[in-house]
Write an enzyme that holds these catalytic residues in place. Sequence first.
Site: not given
Ligand code: NDP
Length: 246
Positions: A154, A158
């Site tokens: 991860y 990033k």
């Molecule tokens: P979630 O797991 O809650 O949501 C992930 C989203 O990404 C979903 O909408 C999912 O779609 C979509 N997704 C996953 N894989 C793909 C793909 N191959 N193509 C298109 N869409 C995809 O994640 P978060 O909201 O927590 O995270 C969002 C971003 O923030 C990420 O980049 C994460 O790394 C970053 N982040 C999050 C943190 C946290 O603590 N939550 C901290 C730091 C960064 P579907 O529902 O259709 O599967």
Amino acid sequence: MSKHPERVAMVTGASRGIGRTIALKLANDGFAVVVNYAGSAECAASVVAEIEAAGGQARALQADISDAGAVEQLFATTMAAFGRLDVVVNNAGIMKMAPITSDNLDVLDQTLAINLRGSWLVMAKAAEVLAQGGRIIALSSSVLAKSFPGYGAYIASKAGVEGLVKVLANELRGREITVNAVAPGPVATELFFEGKSEEQVAHIAAMAPLERLGQPEEIAGTVAFLAGPDGGWVNAQILRVNGGFA
Ligand code: NDP
């Protein structure tokens, strides 16, 4: 409803979590919004319904961002539907825990495919089609600074994203397009809670001086700042939004 709205934003991974909240916030700020998702069609449809119920415009579009053909189609359909694109938020991402061992290569490959290759593909298309004054915003993570065991794939992905953001900002010289990343600390979403015990969650939440998890709205607010008029001079930056989790 006019066919071609004044301002259009695309949010990848907008069916759930932080991306969903970003999509709702940008719609509230007046953008027509493309709600991208991978598999959660019903969740994406509910985001569109919520935006439309509030008087906004939105469209759910399925695309796996690690697939070059799918990303091509995502942008082509967006341009056909809305006629322009002003803001692209590459939020879609996965986080899988695995120590750095020879037999965990599949975790590295999958993570790099979605988080890094996906960012490359989405940012490259954004650079091609964005209107003058456009904004590209990628999601990184504040966990880079922690180097916790198990986060190798991860963090590698990033760190790569942060590199792409700074290089692309330079490549877009003269186009009036900004490229930035938002790097959240731990935020209360499925991605963060999955596989953690209550004790682990409490321990991580207490690490920042603000002693709590972030909420998706707090990340969406920062993205909206970068996407809006007040963010115009912010370029090639990584905004760490994390309650002091550094
Ligand atoms: P979630 O797991 O809650 O949501 C992930 C989203 O990404 C979903 O909408 C999912 O779609 C979509 N997704 C996953 N894989 C793909 C793909 N191959 N193509 C298109 N869409 C995809 O994640 P978060 O909201 O927590 O995270 C969002 C971003 O923030 C990420 O980049 C994460 O790394 C970053 N982040 C999050 C943190 C946290 O603590 N939550 C901290 C730091 C960064 P579907 O529902 O259709 O599967």
